[in-house]
Design an enzyme around this catalytic site. Sequence first.
Site, mmCIF file in Angstrom:
data_model
loop_
_atom_site.group_PDB
_atom_site.id
_atom_site.type_symbol
_atom_site.label_atom_id
_atom_site.label_comp_id
_atom_site.label_asym_id
_atom_site.label_seq_id
_atom_site.Cartn_x
_atom_site.Cartn_y
_atom_site.Cartn_z
ATOM 1 N N GLU A 1 0.818 -1.215 0.000
ATOM 2 C CA GLU A 1 0.000 0.000 0.000
ATOM 3 C C GLU A 1 0.850 1.262 0.000
ATOM 4 O OE1 GLU A 1 -0.466 -2.630 1.922
ATOM 5 O OE2 GLU A 1 -2.529 -3.308 1.700
ATOM 6 N N PHE B 1 -11.498 -7.709 13.969
ATOM 7 C CA PHE B 1 -10.423 -8.147 13.073
ATOM 8 C C PHE B 1 -10.098 -7.043 12.063
ATOM 9 C CE2 PHE B 1 -9.089 -10.264 9.071
ATOM 10 C CZ PHE B 1 -7.857 -10.707 9.519
ATOM 11 N N GLN B 2 -8.832 -6.676 12.001
ATOM 12 C CA GLN B 2 -8.318 -5.634 11.096
ATOM 13 C C GLN B 2 -8.979 -4.278 11.290
ATOM 14 O OE1 GLN B 2 -8.148 -7.305 7.082
ATOM 15 N NE2 GLN B 2 -6.094 -8.063 7.527
ATOM 16 N N LYS C 1 -17.818 -1.292 6.178
ATOM 17 C CA LYS C 1 -18.249 -2.323 5.234
ATOM 18 C C LYS C 1 -19.768 -2.304 5.037
ATOM 19 C CE LYS C 1 -16.915 -6.956 3.892
ATOM 20 N NZ LYS C 1 -16.172 -8.164 4.263
ATOM 21 N N MET D 1 24.027 9.188 2.430
ATOM 22 C CA MET D 1 23.853 10.488 3.072
ATOM 23 C C MET D 1 24.133 10.401 4.570
ATOM 24 S SD MET D 1 23.346 13.535 2.467
ATOM 25 C CE MET D 1 22.266 14.293 1.261
HETATM 26 C C1 LIG Z 1 12.199 5.901 5.450
HETATM 27 C C2 LIG Z 1 13.481 6.573 5.794
HETATM 28 N N1 LIG Z 1 14.312 6.009 6.705
HETATM 29 C C3 LIG Z 1 15.478 6.617 7.009
HETATM 30 C C4 LIG Z 1 15.829 7.793 6.429
HETATM 31 C C5 LIG Z 1 17.138 8.481 6.809
HETATM 32 N N2 LIG Z 1 18.012 8.576 5.623
HETATM 33 C C6 LIG Z 1 18.121 9.689 4.887
HETATM 34 S S1 LIG Z 1 19.145 9.533 3.609
HETATM 35 C C7 LIG Z 1 19.539 7.960 4.043
HETATM 36 C C8 LIG Z 1 20.508 7.155 3.259
HETATM 37 C C9 LIG Z 1 20.039 6.854 1.893
HETATM 38 O O1 LIG Z 1 20.887 5.893 1.342
HETATM 39 P P1 LIG Z 1 20.732 5.422 -0.129
HETATM 40 O O2 LIG Z 1 19.318 5.140 -0.450
HETATM 41 O O3 LIG Z 1 21.677 4.327 -0.408
HETATM 42 O O4 LIG Z 1 21.118 6.707 -0.966
HETATM 43 P P2 LIG Z 1 22.518 7.524 -1.003
HETATM 44 O O5 LIG Z 1 22.486 8.521 0.100
HETATM 45 O O6 LIG Z 1 23.604 6.537 -0.837
HETATM 46 O O7 LIG Z 1 22.510 8.165 -2.338
HETATM 47 C C10 LIG Z 1 18.850 7.574 5.192
HETATM 48 C C11 LIG Z 1 18.969 6.287 5.852
HETATM 49 C C12 LIG Z 1 14.910 8.354 5.513
HETATM 50 N N3 LIG Z 1 15.137 9.524 4.915
HETATM 51 N N4 LIG Z 1 13.769 7.713 5.195
#
Ligand SMILES: Cc1ncc(C[n+]2csc(CCOP(=O)(O)OP(=O)(O)O)c2C)c(N)n1
Lengths: 577, 177
Positions: A67, A129-130, A179, A492
């Site tokens: 979803e 349920f759900q 529902k 990042m």
């Molecule tokens: C759902 C979610 N969980 C954690 C984060 C924190 N976060 C921001 S950037 C990042 C790293 C992203 O890594 P990647 O997808 O490999 O991309 P890159 O930075 O290497 O280009 C994380 C963990 C987020 N933005 N969203």
Amino acid sequence: METKTLKKEVANTDKTIRISGAEAVIRSLLEEGVDLIYGYPGGAIMPIYDELYKFQDKLHHVLTRHEQGAAHAAQGYARVSGRIGVAMATSGPGATNLVTGIADAQIDSTPMVCITGQVARHLLGSDAFQETDIVGISTPVTKWSYQITNASEIPEVIAKAFYISKSGRPGPVLIDITKNAQFEEFDFCYKKCNGIRSYKPVPVVNKEKLQEAASIINSAKKPFIVFGQGVILGNAEEELKTFIEKTGIPAAWTILGLSALPTDHPLNVGMVGMHGNYAPNLLTNECDVLIALGMRFDDRVTGDLNTYAKQAKVLHFEIDPAEIDKNVKTEVAILGNVKESLAQIIPLVNEKKHESWHEEFKKKRDIEFEKVIKKDLYPEKEGLTMGEVLKEINNATGDDAIIVSDVGQHQMFACRYAKFKRSKSNVTSGGLGTMGFALPASIGAKMGAPDREVVAVIGDGGYQMTIQELGTIFQTKVPVKIVVLNNNFLGMVRQWQQLFFDKRYASTELTNPDFITIAKGYHIKAKQVKKREELVNAVNEMIASKEAYFLEVCVEKEDNVFPMIPTGSSVSDIRLS
Amino acid sequence: MEEKKTFTISVYSENNVGLLNRISGIFLKRHINIESLNVSSSEIDHVSRFVIVIYATEDWTKRIVKQIEKQIEVIKAFYHTDEETIYQETALFKIESHLLFDERQIQNIIKESNSQIVTVSRNFFVISKSGRRNEIEELYDQLKPYGIMQFVRSARISVSKEEMQISTMLKQFQEQE
Ligand SMILES: Cc1ncc(C[n+]2csc(CCOP(=O)(O)OP(=O)(O)O)c2C)c(N)n1
């Protein structure tokens, strides 16, 4: 919803037919011009799915694999088409899985209508349920949400939902339908909603404020524009162009304003914000008048508010009164749709060139080019950079693709280096920064703009958050191009660890699967690139493909995105390395 | 830092399920404590009125009011300082019946505080007092030594000294339709 107003809103319909609530949902969607829905079925929404089966020639349903994927696909569709995205899910886990996408749409002002099934009315509140209180859960992240417990409410609530979602500052709306309401029969008639007494979507532009703003603009020596998504949502691209061309004011964009103005427009001076360009960030603290157009001074844009544009008179053009003075105090606030207010201010402003002021931007841009851009786009070291991949995508698509980016370093590289000719071409999760956004959003984007090339740019981390949507791509045959920039890191976060946590790379290294095999498992053409020599051909082959295509580019493991304004620092403290 | 004060926020809204959740969420998100909350019908048919009391800076109050106004079902929200409003709270005191006869002083307290006896039964009697917070507190302090079996105080209700143009707004809307 027993108010008088609502009763009145539907009062003057003429034709009625006796149908079930479920059929009423479908007919209401058709009345709103919906022809595409993303979703996932389940017990509490089965009557509606049964109707979808009957109406499948009119209303196409895309079965995503999760979803969250449905919600992001609906967002992608909405962002490129300017129409409302529709997502549907069953009760409980189905509904909660939508929430990330809803929150993302809320903060990025994306028009979306979500429909969730709910347990029967007599079971509400019994932990059936759900059963989950999805209206309660989604309240803080929707523009409006409502639970329908009897069929007769369906047409007016759906009409209201579509009106609310799209008007004024757009946003997501959730309708939860029990529902029993889906089964019940009632006399259906439909009337579109075009007003709710308690809701004023667009404030009226104040002529005196416009005069005041115009005279400030006319006497400015170093005026500077920052525009945001309000320009795109308000269809004000032409007005923006005319306004800046007449006044000669340098214009920078926020991440969601990107593509509202062609990249190569001479007055386009780049991106503001944490990883924005050097010149517009630094010069924010030197301009004498700062004109904010359809943007909300997000903290990633302003950095430390105590040192942000303190010297400048701020003119804020904004549709949402709650944004005025929220973060930055304004000299003049111009409420209204930016399309209207710009159209009205254009005749009031003088023609100017501001040549020496532009020279300052150019000087700083040259510094950034020497210290950052050259290394990113024309690297001399062996490892591939994210920047050069973007450059090749630009070349292969003639700067005219829709770029859907995920979240992380690659997102910042995509926003910094992707070039755009047309508006609504940059689709990214700006306000929430949702990893896993891009793959499903690219499906929606391609369906919303089938004639355009859609390229998803994703990190190896985010890709694996919604990788199952490859199944949706395979099943629907939607020809999206997927580029994973694989650095074997949550890049990042690793960059922050390197710069601010003494290189303690806690849980950011990724051991990845064989992405090519996975793509092939979904019958998607795939290629991996490890060397610079292979890049151009691979990108061209991908773009030339008529089908979906997966390209993995193994990039330098420990590259960083610069410039950078560390969290809480001043825009003047922007770092180039 | 701007100084904190007591503000009374008045919200006129459609009478819809779920709105309280939305409004209270706005305070929750900003960690602002609601000192008192009252919802009732207003002078306009089918329009509810919330009276919310908070202790915050004017700047924050202003922002919160804008966020509240942004909610679809909210027709209009206002905020006022104590000086700009007429406001009251009501309290009930439950006290053992025999004290009313044994302690002459209690009757004086009731008289002087302008409070009313609501009911007298075999075991207890109930006094009600409407007024400003400090008046109720004063009465509480006076009665405390005799033993209060139960005490409850209502939320603040208030009207503004100057007009809130809500009716004109609604009329305008009706005309536009
Ligand atoms: C759902 C979610 N969980 C954690 C984060 C924190 N976060 C921001 S950037 C990042 C790293 C992203 O890594 P990647 O997808 O490999 O991309 P890159 O930075 O290497 O280009 C994380 C963990 C987020 N933005 N969203």
